[in-house]
Design an enzyme around this catalytic site. Structure first.
Site, PDB file in Angstrom:
ATOM      1  CE  LYS A   1      -8.092 -11.668   4.139  1.00 32.63           C
ATOM      2  NZ  LYS A   1      -8.552 -12.234   3.850  1.00 32.63           N
TER       3      LYS A   1
ATOM      4  CD1 TRP B   1      -6.569  -0.511   0.124  1.00 34.15           C
ATOM      5  CD2 TRP B   1      -5.945  -1.220   2.194  1.00 34.15           C
ATOM      6  NE1 TRP B   1      -6.127   0.839   1.449  1.00 34.15           N
ATOM      7  CE2 TRP B   1      -5.756  -0.190   2.339  1.00 34.15           C
ATOM      8  CE3 TRP B   1      -5.340  -1.426   2.871  1.00 34.15           C
ATOM      9  CZ2 TRP B   1      -5.538   1.096   3.449  1.00 34.15           C
ATOM     10  CZ3 TRP B   1      -3.932  -1.258   4.885  1.00 34.15           C
ATOM     11  CH2 TRP B   1      -4.838   0.398   4.616  1.00 34.15           C
TER      12      TRP B   1
ATOM     13  CG  HIS C   1      -1.251 -14.993  -2.079  1.00 32.40           C
ATOM     14  ND1 HIS C   1      -0.934 -13.530  -1.600  1.00 32.40           N
ATOM     15  CD2 HIS C   1      -2.451 -15.372  -1.901  1.00 32.40           C
ATOM     16  CE1 HIS C   1      -2.515 -12.963  -1.306  1.00 32.40           C
ATOM     17  NE2 HIS C   1      -3.223 -13.985  -1.768  1.00 32.40           N
TER      18      HIS C   1
ATOM     19  NE  ARG D   1      -3.234  -6.540   8.619  1.00 30.26           N
ATOM     20  CZ  ARG D   1      -4.980  -7.303   8.552  1.00 30.26           C
ATOM     21  NH1 ARG D   1      -4.958  -8.200   8.011  1.00 30.26           N
ATOM     22  NH2 ARG D   1      -5.460  -6.529   9.150  1.00 30.26           N
TER      23      ARG D   1
ATOM     24  CB  SER E   1      -6.425 -11.624   8.358  1.00 27.88           C
ATOM     25  OG  SER E   1      -7.434 -11.076   6.933  1.00 27.88           O
TER      26      SER E   1
ATOM     27  CB  VAL F   1      -7.908   2.191  -0.962  1.00 28.65           C
ATOM     28  CG1 VAL F   1      -7.583   2.746  -2.528  1.00 28.65           C
ATOM     29  CG2 VAL F   1      -7.618   3.791  -0.917  1.00 28.65           C
TER      30      VAL F   1
ATOM     31  CB  ALA G   1     -14.482   3.159   0.071  1.00 27.75           C
TER      32      ALA G   1
ATOM     33  NE  ARG H   1     -12.027 -11.239  10.349  1.00 31.31           N
ATOM     34  CZ  ARG H   1     -11.481 -11.059  12.192  1.00 31.31           C
ATOM     35  NH1 ARG H   1     -12.265 -10.230  12.747  1.00 31.31           N
ATOM     36  NH2 ARG H   1     -10.039 -10.633  12.009  1.00 31.31           N
TER      37      ARG H   1
ATOM     38  N   GLY I   1      -9.912  -5.049   8.645  1.00 29.52           N
ATOM     39  CA  GLY I   1      -8.936  -4.588   8.112  1.00 29.52           C
ATOM     40  C   GLY I   1      -8.292  -3.397   8.771  1.00 29.52           C
TER      41      GLY I   1
END
Length: 308
Positions: free
Chosen positions: A52, A57, A119, A141, A149, A239, A243, A270, A272
């Site tokens: 997540k 992306w 991952h 992140r 998330s 991106v 979209a 969900r 972002g």
């Protein structure tokens, strides 16, 4: 806060177990020997993230940069999780569409370069990626948004344990009792590896959210890609979150099933956003979290933003 248990699921949820010091589930350890023996090629590009953190992306950005103009039919007919195989995953199902073997998919990719995602913490990554001096794009992140998330993702995905309610999940996440283990170990492990392996481009979800065009420019420089301003504008537009959320090839809706992902519980894509954690953390949780963070994040050179 929504309770995490999905009472309608007909499929037993997986159980966490300790795997070489990291909490894992069977779907990502079933094929361990074949994963470790994977033969990377020098031009392979590995996308590495904690769950997540913007994996899809960045995978889509790279796929568009390399193949968006020349492989247009592929863009509209093959889901991103098959265009950019998830090497960790191996699951079998009576539903053929849900069968997935990341190693086989990677080995059979017709593209050059091959784009592959993982991952895994850095110590689990097949050694051939480093031996072949492959370029690796790591995306991180901030931990508060990652936790939120991941909580919602675990509510809807059927191949990982049920998250329970938010209060319980909050503590389990702090303790690293979630699939792929501790966020802290993951981001720090890759950050330390970057210091000795020059072919890692360490990106931040928040930077990508703040200025997608700027971060794509940095990514192209790292990859040695020369793209026209027009192509970069096209990619940047394609991106954007809305979209991608409406694109069946990137939103994982082809996996909407009670056996894999239950979109009635939550969509794969969900919100972002940066800062959604503020809608979930109580004041007491935030104070506890910040104290825990200070204890676990000792390297002053690795800095995250929880708001932009």
């Amino acid at each position: 806060m929504t309770n995490g248990r999905n009472q309608t699921s007909p499929v037993p949820r997986s159980k966490l177990f300790d795997f070489h010091g990291v909490q894992m589930v069977n779907a990502f350890t079933n094929n361990w020997e074949n994963i470790q023996n994977f033969k990377a090629r020098p031009d392979d590009i590995l996308i590495a993230t904690y769950p997540k953190a913007g994996t899809t992306w960045v995978a889509y950005i790279l796929d568009l940069l390399y193949f968006g103009q020349t492989e247009q039919e592929r863009q509209s007919t093959i889901p991103i999780y098959r265009r950019v195989p998830f090497i960790d995953k191996a699951v079998t199902s009576l539903n053929e569409e849900l069968n997935y073997n990341g190693v086989d998919l990677a080995n059979n990719l017709p593209t050059s370069p091959r784009l592959i995602k993982t991952h895994y913490p850095v110590q689990f990554v097949p050694k051939s990626f480093f031996e072949q001096n492959c370029k690796i794009v790591y995306v991180a992140r901030n931990v508060k948004d990652t936790m939120v998330s991941y909580y919602h993702f675990e509510r809807m995905t059927q191949v990982q344990p049920e998250p329970g309610d938010w209060k319980d999940y909050f503590q389990r996440f702090l303790d690293g009792k979630v699939t792929w283990g501790s966020w802290y170990d993951h981001v720090n492990g890759w950050w330390q590896r970057k210091k000795t392996y020059s072919n890692i481009h360490y990106m931040f979800f928040e930077d990508l959210s703040e200025n997608t065009d700027r971060e794509i420019t940095k990514l192209c420089k790292f990859l040695g890609l020369s793209v026209t301003p027009e192509l970069k504008r096209q990619v940047t537009g394609q991106v954007q979150f809305d979209a991608m959320k409406n694109n069946k090839m990137t939103n994982y809706s082809t996996l909407n099933s009670k056996e894999m992902m239950d979109f009635n519980v939550c969509p794969f894509m969900r919100k972002g956003k940066v800062g959604d954690w503020k809608n979930h953390f109580t004041v007491a949780q935030n104070e506890k979290f910040d104290e825990d963070y200070k204890q676990k994040m000792k390297d002053p050179t690795l800095q995250f933003r929880t708001l932009i």
